[in-house]
Design an enzyme around this catalytic site. Structure first.
Site, PDB file in Angstrom:
ATOM      1  CB  THR A 145      -0.656   0.018   0.994  1.00  0.00           C
ATOM      2  OG1 THR A 145      -1.433  -0.711   0.901  1.00  0.00           O
ATOM      3  CG2 THR A 145      -1.966   0.990   1.469  1.00  0.00           C
ATOM      4  CB  SER A 323     -36.018  38.236   0.422  1.00  0.00           C
ATOM      5  OG  SER A 323     -36.443  38.084   1.750  1.00  0.00           O
TER       6      SER A 323
END
Length: 474
Positions: A145, A323
Site C-alpha cells: 500500500t 428572499s
C-alpha cells in the site's frame, strides 16, 4: 435468489465474513466499510483516483509478467480488469470511505479485490475463488500500500490536472473579454473602501484576468515538477523488499506509458515514502487560487451592491429570487457560493497540512486524509470556476451612467485636477465639496479655475487612467 445465495463466504486472518454475492469487492473491503463510516464520501467519488489505482495495478502486472513472476493467463485477466476500470466500469465497487485508518490499506485492498474478482470472471471462475487468482498474491504482487497508494494519488492528480487548467483558463478569458467590453467605462477606483482616483471598469476586470493568469502559469509547471516522481517499487518503506531488483524501473516505465504522464522513479525511495511535501505545496497553490477567487467575488458583490443604495456599478445576472420575505430582492448567489468554496479549500489545506505533519518515521499514515482533501479541493475549485464563468461573469453588464455619476461627484476626482489647479486650490475645493455636498466639477466651473474644454480633456478616459505629461506652468 435465496438468502444463502445472496452472499459468498470469504475469510482472512481475522476470520470469516459473508460478502454480498454480487459485490466485486471482498472481505477486507467489507471490514473497511464496517469500520469507517466517517465522511460518507467513497473512493468512487473521485474517478481519477480509481483510474490511477487501476493503472498502477496494470503497470505492476506488466512488470511482473515480464520478469516471469506472473503467468500469462493471470496477466491477461488482470489486464482486462484494469482496462475496464480505466474505461470507467465498476467504479461503484470502490466503496471504502476516503477517511480511513491504515495508511490507505483499505483503498489498496478495495482495488486488489475488485480487480481480482473481475479477472476471475474473465477466467471463467466465480467471485471469491481466490485459489485461481488472488488479490494479494497476484494483483498486489511486488507492491505495498505504501508505494501503490501514493503513486495512484499522484497519478490521479496528474490525470485531472488538464481539466482544472482548462476551467481556470476559460475563466481568465471571460474576465479578459469583460475587460475589453468595459474598456471605455470610466469609474472611480477605491482604496480602503474610500474614493481614490479614476480608472476604467475594463482595467478592473483585466486585473482579475491577470492575477488568475499568474496562478495558471504556476499550476502548469507545479504539477509536473511535484507529482511525477513516484515511489512505486519501494514497497513497504522504500527498501524494495519482496520486489525483483529490476521491478521498479520496469513498473515505473510501464506506468508512464500507460498513463501518458512523464513519471520517473523517486531519487530516494525512503524519503518519497515518508514525505508529503509535494502535496503540501500543491495544495497551497490551490489555496492561493481560491483566495484570489474569493477576493474577486468580494469585489463583484460590492460593485453590484444596491441596486438603489449601494455602489451599483455593475449588474450581476439574476439567478434566483433572493428572499422569502422581501419581494423583488435578488442576491449575488454565485459569488457568495464561490466565497464558501474558497473557505472550504482553505480549510482543506489546513487539514492536509496537519496530516502531512502527523507522519512518523518511515510512513505517513494520515495519507488518506491528504488524498481526500486535495481531490476535494480540485473538484470544488474546478466546479466553482465553471459556475462563476457560466452563471455570472459572462452575463455581467455595466451601469455606465452610474459609473460616470460617481466619478463626477467623487472627491477623489480632485486628484486628477491637482496638477492643473494647484494643491491649495484642490484642497480647498475638496473641503468645500465635502462640507456642502456639491460636486468637484461644479465647484471648479463655478470658480472659473478651468474651462469646459480643459475639463473635458482632463476627464477623457485615456487621460484619466494612465500616466500623462502635464504641461509645465510658466
Amino acid at each position: 435468489m435465496s438468502s444463502a445465495a445472496s452472499f459468498r463466504t470469504e475469510k482472512d486472518l481475522l476470520g470469516v465474513l459473508e460478502v454480498p454475492a454480487q459485490a466485486y469487492y471482498g472481505i477486507q473491503t467489507l471490514r473497511a466499510i464496517n469500520n469507517f463510516r466517517l465522511s460518507g464520501v467513497p473512493i468512487s467519488h473521485y474517478p481519477k483516483l480509481v483510474v490511477g489505482l487501476a493503472m498502477v495495478k496494470q503497470a505492476a502486472a506488466d512488470a511482473n509478467r515480464e520478469l516471469g513472476q506472473l503467468s500469462e493467463a493471470k496477466h491477461a485477466a488482470i489486464s482486462e480488469a484494469c482496462a475496464r476500470l480505466i474505461r470507467g466500469d465498476f467504479h461503484e465497487e470502490f466503496v471504502v470511505d476516503m477517511i480511513q485508518g491504515g495508511a490507505g490499506t483499505s483503498t489498496n485492498m478495495n482495488a486488489n479485490e475488485v480487480i481480482a474478482n473481475i479477472a476471475l470472471e474473465a477466467m471463467g471462475h466465480q467471485k471469491g475463488e481466490y485459489q485461481y487468482l488472488h488479490p494479494n498474491n497476484d494483483v498486489n504482487m511486488a507492491q505495498s500500500t505504501n508505494d501503490a497508494y501514493p503513486t495512484a494519488i499522484r497519478l490521479g492528480l496528474l490525470l485531472g490536472h488538464d481539466a482544472l487548467l482548462a476551467s481556470l483558463d476559460s475563466l481568465i478569458q471571460a474576465f479578459a473579454a469583460k475587460g475589453e467590453e468595459f474598456s471605455h467605462v470610466l469609474k472611480m477606483g477605491r482604496t480602503q473602501l474610500q474614493d481614490a482616483v479614476p480608472m476604467t471598469l475594463g482595467q478592473e476586470f483585466r486585473a482579475f484576468a491577470t492575477t488568475l493568469s499568474e496562478d495558471l502559469a504556476r499550476l502548469k509547471t507545479l504539477a509536473p515538477e511535484l507529482l511525477t516522481e513516484v515511489n512505486l517499487g519501494g514497497t513497504a518503506i522504500g527498501t524494495g523488499i519482496n520486489a525483483d531488483p529490476r521491478y521498479q524501473a520496469l513498473a515505473v516505465q510501464r506506468l508512464a506509458t500507460i498513463s501518458g504522464q512523464p513519471l520517473v522513479p523517486a531519487a530516494d525511495l525512503i524519503e518519497a515514502t515518508s514525505d508529503m511535501g509535494a502535496f503540501v505545496l500543491f495544495s497551497g497553490m490551490l489555496k492561493r487560487t481560491a483566495v484570489k477567487l474569493s477576493k474577486i467575488c468580494n469585489d463583484l458583490r460590492l460593485l453590484s451592491s444596491g441596486p438603489r443604495t449601494g455602489i451599483n456599478e455593475i449588474n450581476l445576472p439574476a439567478r434566483q429570487p433572493g428572499s422569502s420575505i422581501m419581494p423583488g430582492k435578488v442576491n449575488p448567489v454565485i459569488p457568495e457560493a464561490v466565497n464558501q468554496v474558497a473557505f472550504q479549500i482553505i480549510g482543506n489545506d489546513l487539514a492536509l497540512t496537519m496530516a502531512a505533519e502527523g507522519g512518523q518515521l518511515q510512513l505517513n499514515v494520515m495519507e488518506p486524509l491528504i488524498a481526500f482533501k486535495i481531490f476535494d479541493s480540485i473538484r470544488l475549485l474546478q466546479r466553482a470556476m465553471d459556475m462563476l464563468r457560466e452563471h455570472c461573469i459572462v452575463g455581467i453588464t455595466a451601469n455606465e451612467a452610474r459609473c460616470r455619476e460617481l466619478v463626477e461627484h467623487s472627491i477623489g476626482l480632485v486628484t486628477a485636477l491637482n496638477p492643473y489647479i494647484g494643491y491649495e486650490n484642490a484642497t480647498r475645493i475638496a473641503r468645500v465639496a465635502l462640507e456642502s455636498g456639491r460636486g468637484v466639477l461644479e465647484l471648479v466651473r463655478e470658480e472659473g479655475l478651468l474651462d469646459d474644454a480643459m475639463l473635458d480633456d482632463i476627464l477623457r478616459p485615456e487621460n484619466m487612467i494612465a500616466p500623462r505629461l502635464v504641461p509645465l506652468k510658466a
